[in-house]
Design a protein around this motif. Structure first.
Motif, mmCIF file in Angstrom:
data_model
loop_
_atom_site.group_PDB
_atom_site.id
_atom_site.type_symbol
_atom_site.label_atom_id
_atom_site.label_comp_id
_atom_site.label_asym_id
_atom_site.label_seq_id
_atom_site.Cartn_x
_atom_site.Cartn_y
_atom_site.Cartn_z
ATOM 1 N N ALA A 275 55.206 68.816 40.824
ATOM 2 C CA ALA A 275 55.197 68.008 39.614
ATOM 3 C C ALA A 275 55.654 66.588 39.940
ATOM 4 C CB ALA A 275 56.082 68.633 38.548
ATOM 5 N N LYS A 276 54.711 65.774 40.391
ATOM 6 C CA LYS A 276 55.009 64.398 40.747
ATOM 7 C C LYS A 276 54.286 63.473 39.784
ATOM 8 C CE LYS A 276 55.536 65.699 45.526
ATOM 9 N NZ LYS A 276 54.927 65.814 46.801
ATOM 10 N N ALA A 277 54.877 62.329 39.499
ATOM 11 C CA ALA A 277 54.284 61.364 38.572
ATOM 12 C C ALA A 277 53.462 60.334 39.345
ATOM 13 C CB ALA A 277 55.367 60.687 37.741
ATOM 14 N N VAL A 278 52.410 60.791 40.018
ATOM 15 C CA VAL A 278 51.520 59.915 40.767
ATOM 16 C C VAL A 278 50.797 59.025 39.755
ATOM 17 C CG1 VAL A 278 49.568 59.853 42.348
ATOM 18 C CG2 VAL A 278 51.298 61.639 42.573
ATOM 19 N N SER A 279 50.848 57.684 39.999
ATOM 20 C CA SER A 279 50.378 56.796 38.928
ATOM 21 C C SER A 279 49.661 55.551 39.410
ATOM 22 C CB SER A 279 51.570 56.369 38.072
ATOM 23 O OG SER A 279 52.463 55.590 38.846
ATOM 24 N N ASP B 250 51.475 54.381 42.981
ATOM 25 C CA ASP B 250 52.731 55.012 43.396
ATOM 26 C C ASP B 250 52.420 56.485 43.623
ATOM 27 O OD1 ASP B 250 55.246 56.050 43.822
ATOM 28 O OD2 ASP B 250 56.147 55.051 42.100
ATOM 29 N N THR B 251 52.474 56.924 44.869
ATOM 30 C CA THR B 251 52.091 58.302 45.188
ATOM 31 C C THR B 251 53.213 59.306 44.953
ATOM 32 O OG1 THR B 251 52.739 58.255 47.519
ATOM 33 C CG2 THR B 251 50.531 57.424 46.965
ATOM 34 N N GLU B 252 54.445 58.838 44.722
ATOM 35 C CA GLU B 252 55.589 59.737 44.473
ATOM 36 C C GLU B 252 55.682 60.839 45.519
ATOM 37 O OE1 GLU B 252 58.159 59.969 42.197
ATOM 38 O OE2 GLU B 252 57.646 57.970 41.510
#
Length: 187
Positions: free
Chosen positions: A34-38, A60-62
């Motif tokens: 659960a990453k906030a890749v944005s 942002d690949t987190e």
């Protein structure tokens, strides 16, 4: 209370315990991914009506290891005129770059044998000119996070979870009656 009833109708506490264990196991299994890749847009507080300026499409690949990404954005042509759309360095192999009336599309990928990208960077740059009559302009990412906007990892899975659109305010030029060099400083 036959053996069949005991097997077919579990005790309520056993049923609750099984549901609780399933819930906790699901949270543990899903949490690491659960990453906030944005994708988002950079700030630019020095945009002036009638004068070109640039913003960045940020990624942002987190922590995800990405190899490619696509983005589609919308803008109002009466607020801004897009002059150029160019690719950034994290995904430098440009697959497509389109400026159509009110729509921008940019796609980039890692160069062959260059590995993955992990971290923050600039997917691309948008150079545009604010209208002389608009006080602001908005660039919106399309809501689709699968086809129109995506960021693909090394396992060929879309990792994009968020896009952040932005509205930019435009300052008045020093002298709107005279068009020339030096008049693109804010009034």
């Amino acid at each position: 209370n036959s053996l069949i009833n005991k097997l077919l109708i579990p005790h309520p506490m056993k049923r609750l315990s099984a549901q609780f264990i399933s819930l906790i196991a699901g949270i543990i299994l899903l949490a690491p991914g659960a990453k906030a890749v944005s994708y988002s847009l950079s700030n630019n507080d020095s945009l002036v009506k009638g004068c070109s300026g640039s913003i960045e499409i940020l990624i942002d690949t987190e922590g995800a290891n990405v190899i490619a990404g696509d983005t589609t954005m919308l803008y109002n042509g009466s607020e801004i005129t897009v002059n150029q759309l160019s690719i950034g360095t994290p995904l430098p192999m440009q697959a497509f770059n389109q400026i159509n009336a009110g729509q921008l599309k940019l796609s980039g990928a890692r160069l062959p044998f260059s590995g993955t990208f992990n971290g923050t960077g600039t997917l691309g740059y948008i150079n545009f000119t604010p209208s002389l009559t608009a006080n602001s302009g908005t660039i919106n990412f399309l809501d689709d996070l699968q086809i129109e906007n995506n960021m693909v990892d090394e396992n060929i899975q879309n990792t994009l979870t968020q896009t952040v659109s932005k509205t930019y305010n435009f300052a008045d030029r020093y002298n709107v009656e005279v068009d020339g060099v030096g008049f693109c400083t804010p009034d």
